[in-house]
Design an enzyme around this catalytic site. Structure first.
Site, PDB file in Angstrom:
ATOM      1  N   GLU A   1      -0.813  -2.804  -5.222  1.00  0.00           N
ATOM      2  CA  GLU A   1      -0.286  -3.187  -3.814  1.00  0.00           C
ATOM      3  C   GLU A   1       0.011  -4.678  -4.007  1.00  0.00           C
ATOM      4  OE1 GLU A   1       0.541  -1.067  -1.461  1.00  0.00           O
ATOM      5  OE2 GLU A   1      -0.953   0.398  -1.637  1.00  0.00           O
TER       6      GLU A   1
ATOM      7  N   ARG B   1     -10.689   3.503  26.315  1.00  0.00           N
ATOM      8  CA  ARG B   1      -9.184   2.949  26.140  1.00  0.00           C
ATOM      9  C   ARG B   1      -9.067   1.658  25.247  1.00  0.00           C
ATOM     10  NH1 ARG B   1      -9.868   4.603  31.260  1.00  0.00           N
ATOM     11  NH2 ARG B   1      -9.324   6.741  31.894  1.00  0.00           N
TER      12      ARG B   1
ATOM     13  N   HIS C   1       6.284   3.911  -2.396  1.00  0.00           N
ATOM     14  CA  HIS C   1       5.456   5.125  -1.830  1.00  0.00           C
ATOM     15  C   HIS C   1       5.939   6.145  -1.627  1.00  0.00           C
ATOM     16  CE1 HIS C   1       2.760   1.426  -1.041  1.00  0.00           C
ATOM     17  NE2 HIS C   1       1.671   2.256  -0.509  1.00  0.00           N
TER      18      HIS C   1
ATOM     19  N   ARG D   1       9.361  -3.134   8.577  1.00  0.00           N
ATOM     20  CA  ARG D   1       8.203  -2.508   7.927  1.00  0.00           C
ATOM     21  C   ARG D   1       8.279  -1.737   6.780  1.00  0.00           C
ATOM     22  NH1 ARG D   1       2.358  -2.656  11.694  1.00  0.00           N
ATOM     23  NH2 ARG D   1       1.045  -1.944   9.976  1.00  0.00           N
TER      24      ARG D   1
ATOM     25  N   GLU E   1       6.787  -0.383  13.274  1.00  0.00           N
ATOM     26  CA  GLU E   1       7.118   0.426  12.161  1.00  0.00           C
ATOM     27  C   GLU E   1       8.982   0.882  12.717  1.00  0.00           C
ATOM     28  OE1 GLU E   1       5.300   3.367  10.179  1.00  0.00           O
ATOM     29  OE2 GLU E   1       5.819   2.194   8.127  1.00  0.00           O
TER      30      GLU E   1
ATOM     31  N   HIS F   1      -4.934   5.819  -4.568  1.00  0.00           N
ATOM     32  CA  HIS F   1      -3.521   5.610  -4.022  1.00  0.00           C
ATOM     33  C   HIS F   1      -2.760   4.710  -4.696  1.00  0.00           C
ATOM     34  CE1 HIS F   1      -0.490   4.677  -0.939  1.00  0.00           C
ATOM     35  NE2 HIS F   1      -1.029   3.540  -0.813  1.00  0.00           N
TER      36      HIS F   1
ATOM     37  N   ASN G   1       6.672   0.066   2.160  1.00  0.00           N
ATOM     38  CA  ASN G   1       6.522   1.310   1.612  1.00  0.00           C
ATOM     39  C   ASN G   1       7.172   1.317   0.203  1.00  0.00           C
ATOM     40  OD1 ASN G   1       4.845   2.583   3.288  1.00  0.00           O
ATOM     41  ND2 ASN G   1       6.402   3.422   4.465  1.00  0.00           N
TER      42      ASN G   1
ATOM     43  N   LYS H   1       2.487  -9.696   4.389  1.00  0.00           N
ATOM     44  CA  LYS H   1       2.318  -8.363   5.227  1.00  0.00           C
ATOM     45  C   LYS H   1       2.350  -9.004   6.566  1.00  0.00           C
ATOM     46  CE  LYS H   1       0.130  -4.223   6.265  1.00  0.00           C
ATOM     47  NZ  LYS H   1      -0.760  -3.008   6.042  1.00  0.00           N
TER      48      LYS H   1
ATOM     49  N   HIS I   1       3.499   8.659  -2.780  1.00  0.00           N
ATOM     50  CA  HIS I   1       2.552   9.817  -1.847  1.00  0.00           C
ATOM     51  C   HIS I   1       2.965  11.279  -2.250  1.00  0.00           C
ATOM     52  CE1 HIS I   1       2.601   6.892   1.761  1.00  0.00           C
ATOM     53  NE2 HIS I   1       1.507   6.756   1.498  1.00  0.00           N
TER      54      HIS I   1
ATOM     55  N   LYS J   1      -2.585  -0.820  11.993  1.00  0.00           N
ATOM     56  CA  LYS J   1      -2.512   0.655  11.887  1.00  0.00           C
ATOM     57  C   LYS J   1      -3.726   1.223  11.711  1.00  0.00           C
ATOM     58  CE  LYS J   1       1.860   2.138   9.829  1.00  0.00           C
ATOM     59  NZ  LYS J   1       2.515   2.629   8.891  1.00  0.00           N
TER      60      LYS J   1
HETATM   61  N1  LIG Z   1      -4.207   1.076   7.886  1.00  0.00           N
HETATM   62  C1  LIG Z   1      -3.220   0.672   6.943  1.00  0.00           C
HETATM   63  O1  LIG Z   1      -2.221   0.077   7.198  1.00  0.00           O
HETATM   64  C2  LIG Z   1      -3.802   1.188   5.728  1.00  0.00           C
HETATM   65  C3  LIG Z   1      -2.962   0.755   4.462  1.00  0.00           C
HETATM   66  C4  LIG Z   1      -3.198   1.250   3.324  1.00  0.00           C
HETATM   67  C5  LIG Z   1      -4.195   2.361   3.355  1.00  0.00           C
HETATM   68  N2  LIG Z   1      -4.882   2.633   4.332  1.00  0.00           N
HETATM   69  C6  LIG Z   1      -5.940   3.757   4.151  1.00  0.00           C
HETATM   70  O2  LIG Z   1      -7.035   3.146   3.465  1.00  0.00           O
HETATM   71  C7  LIG Z   1      -7.748   4.232   2.745  1.00  0.00           C
HETATM   72  C8  LIG Z   1      -7.950   3.687   1.333  1.00  0.00           C
HETATM   73  O3  LIG Z   1      -8.802   2.548   1.396  1.00  0.00           O
HETATM   74  P1  LIG Z   1      -9.631   2.019   0.090  1.00  0.00           P
HETATM   75  O4  LIG Z   1      -8.925   2.172  -1.063  1.00  0.00           O
HETATM   76  O5  LIG Z   1     -10.417   0.658   0.491  1.00  0.00           O
HETATM   77  O6  LIG Z   1     -10.639   3.222  -0.145  1.00  0.00           O
HETATM   78  P2  LIG Z   1     -12.287   3.469   0.454  1.00  0.00           P
HETATM   79  O7  LIG Z   1     -12.576   2.836   1.770  1.00  0.00           O
HETATM   80  O8  LIG Z   1     -12.614   4.916   0.408  1.00  0.00           O
HETATM   81  O9  LIG Z   1     -13.096   2.758  -0.525  1.00  0.00           O
HETATM   82  C9  LIG Z   1     -13.284   2.882  -1.998  1.00  0.00           C
HETATM   83  C10 LIG Z   1     -14.659   3.164  -2.307  1.00  0.00           C
HETATM   84  O10 LIG Z   1     -15.162   1.837  -2.751  1.00  0.00           O
HETATM   85  C11 LIG Z   1     -16.341   1.678  -1.897  1.00  0.00           C
HETATM   86  N3  LIG Z   1     -16.614   0.281  -1.750  1.00  0.00           N
HETATM   87  C12 LIG Z   1     -15.784  -0.264  -0.847  1.00  0.00           C
HETATM   88  N4  LIG Z   1     -16.055  -1.662  -0.870  1.00  0.00           N
HETATM   89  C13 LIG Z   1     -16.898  -1.823  -1.971  1.00  0.00           C
HETATM   90  C14 LIG Z   1     -17.629  -3.013  -2.556  1.00  0.00           C
HETATM   91  N5  LIG Z   1     -17.150  -4.278  -2.249  1.00  0.00           N
HETATM   92  N6  LIG Z   1     -18.395  -2.739  -3.451  1.00  0.00           N
HETATM   93  C15 LIG Z   1     -18.735  -1.399  -4.041  1.00  0.00           C
HETATM   94  N7  LIG Z   1     -18.085  -0.402  -3.668  1.00  0.00           N
HETATM   95  C16 LIG Z   1     -17.195  -0.516  -2.498  1.00  0.00           C
HETATM   96  C17 LIG Z   1     -16.405   2.613  -1.103  1.00  0.00           C
HETATM   97  O11 LIG Z   1     -17.749   2.946  -0.611  1.00  0.00           O
HETATM   98  C18 LIG Z   1     -15.751   3.877  -1.512  1.00  0.00           C
HETATM   99  O12 LIG Z   1     -16.341   4.674  -2.154  1.00  0.00           O
HETATM  100  C19 LIG Z   1      -6.835   5.427   2.843  1.00  0.00           C
HETATM  101  O13 LIG Z   1      -7.642   6.326   3.929  1.00  0.00           O
HETATM  102  C20 LIG Z   1      -5.600   4.966   3.292  1.00  0.00           C
HETATM  103  O14 LIG Z   1      -4.950   6.021   4.177  1.00  0.00           O
HETATM  104  C21 LIG Z   1      -4.650   2.192   5.419  1.00  0.00           C
HETATM  105 ZN   LIG Z   2      -0.206   1.722  -0.221  1.00  0.00          ZN
END
Ligand SMILES: NC(=O)c1ccc[n+]([C@@H]2O[C@H](COP(=O)([O-])OP(=O)(O)OC[C@H]3O[C@@H](n4cnc5c(N)ncnc54)[C@H](O)[C@@H]3O)[C@@H](O)[C@H]2O)c1
Ligand SMILES: [Zn+2]
Length: 362
Positions: A186, A122, A250, A243, A239, A267, A247, A229, A254, A144
């Protein structure tokens, strides 16, 4: 030099440490937060090979019992199957109510491991170590967490604030340039929604490679983005209103990701085009200037982000943007900019405008 920023959420407030070479301090910083005595370090294979040992050594040196779960890299890891693997690792590793999870990686690992922390027993405590620029400025801050279902992205999740965020800028040196640029989209967004000074900093640097290799500048950009942020999240944690401004760009972004099957654009790349689209809608409805739109386009181009709109059927994009159930006309609601730094959210935009702007983009 590391800087520390506090996300103010009453008794759930937490620090974000930003600076170079922070991984070696992980164990001590966790101790400082009263975490422990055991933890599960969650990461992906690529990040594990680069930084896994360093993190685990630091945790162990500080006296923590640590086990590691390493998952394949990529969006498909944000799944029910991975979540089950993490629960399994948590039980095998003897994690208790007082234990914590460390999410080491990009947004995929942060969202997945964060959701595991939100739900295991939990809810146990969570440390975020974002290693992509996108995760540092966006996903690791704000609470999130979640996973994808075969039916769609982020369909299961929860709000779960971390106890500590460690943004080690040195980890960005190994980030593929395309991922770095996507994170910068971003950062440009924070310039639009809250602080136009960010645009000045990026323009002065000139291009993506220069920005991404300048640790002092990265520190400034990550800190300012996290501040913005954190400030939005402080005012609207779950949200309900404000918040939504996060977006900006976005709604269209999206839709573009969805119509292109999540394969053509990262993204942040989709958000680049989404922001240009939103700027053009804003020119029609809020008086955002053509000069500022052209400035945004120059900046995004310099940051190696896409600015040319692809050839896609409008009907598919429009369907992917969805309908607003709360609006009687079914108009899509947009975040629109008045000028850099000033936005309005929840603005209904009629279909005719959306379609004309699309044709104007091409
Ligand atoms: N929670 C939130 O508020 C929020 C906000 C925006 C995005 N997201 C989520 O985030 C995700 C995308 O995140 P991302 O863009 O970081 O992608 P990711 O986590 O897939 O990382 C991108 C790639 O980079 C590699 N990588 C990571 N750090 C590295 C480093 N320092 N050196 C070399 N390689 C590295 C990873 O192995 C991966 O292949 C999506 O699932 C999205 O939905 C969440
Ligand atoms: Zn985004």
């Amino acid at each position: 030099m590391a800087s520390i920023l506090t996300v103010q959420l009453g008794d759930r407030s937490y620090p974000i440490h930003i600076g170079p070479d922070l991984l070696a301090s992980l164990g001590d910083l966790c101790k400082g937060q009263g975490l422990g005595p055991s933890c599960l370090l969650v990461t992906d294979e690529s990040v594990d090979a680069l930084y896994g040992d360093r993190c685990e050594q630091s945790l162990r040196a500080a006296g923590f019992r640590s086990t590691r779960a390493v998952l394949p890299p990529g969006e498909s890891t944000k799944s029910m199957a991975s979540l089950a693997r993490l629960f399994d690792a948590a039980v095998t590793g003897g994690l208790e109510r007082s234990s914590f999870i460390v999410a080491l990686g990009g947004g995929v690992i942060g969202d997945l491991a964060g959701f595991a922390a939100a739900t295991y027993l939990r809810g146990i405590r969570l440390v975020q170590i974002p290693t992509t620029l996108l995760a540092m400025v966006d996903s690791a801050v704000g609470g999130k967490t979640g996973i994808n279902l075969p039916q769609g992205k982020n369909l299961v999740g929860s709000f779960h604030q971390p106890s500590l965020v460690l943004a080690d800028l040195s980890t960005l040196r190994s980030l593929p340039p395309r991922e770095g640029a996507a994170g910068l989209a971003e950062v440009v967004k924070y310039g639009v929604i809250a602080d136009p000074e960010i645009w000045n900093w990026l323009e002065a640097a000139g291009d993506a490679a220069t920005v991404l290799s300048d640790e002092a500048l990265l520190g400034k950009l990550v800190r300012r983005s996290c501040e913005i942020k954190a400030d939005v999240v402080r005012q609207d944690e779950r949200e309900g209103g404000l918040r939504a401004i996060l977006n900006f760009g976005h709604t269209f972004g999206h839709a573009l990701e969805q119509v292109t099957g999540y394969t053509r654009y990262l993204h942040g790349e989709a958000v680049s085009l989404g922001m240009l689209y939103a700027a053009r809608v804003s020119m029609r409805l809020t008086g955002f200037s053509g000069d500022d739109t052209r400035r945004m386009e120059r900046l995004l181009r310099a940051l190696q982000l896409p600015v040319e709109f692809p050839d896609l059927p409008w009907a598919e994009l429009r369907t992917a943007m969805g309908r607003d159930k709360k609006s009687t006309s079914g108009a899509v609601r947009f975040v629109l900019a008045e000028r850099p730094g000033v936005v309005r959210f929840g603005c209904p935009v009629e279909d005719a405008v959306l379609e004309e702007v699309w044709h104007g983009c091409r």
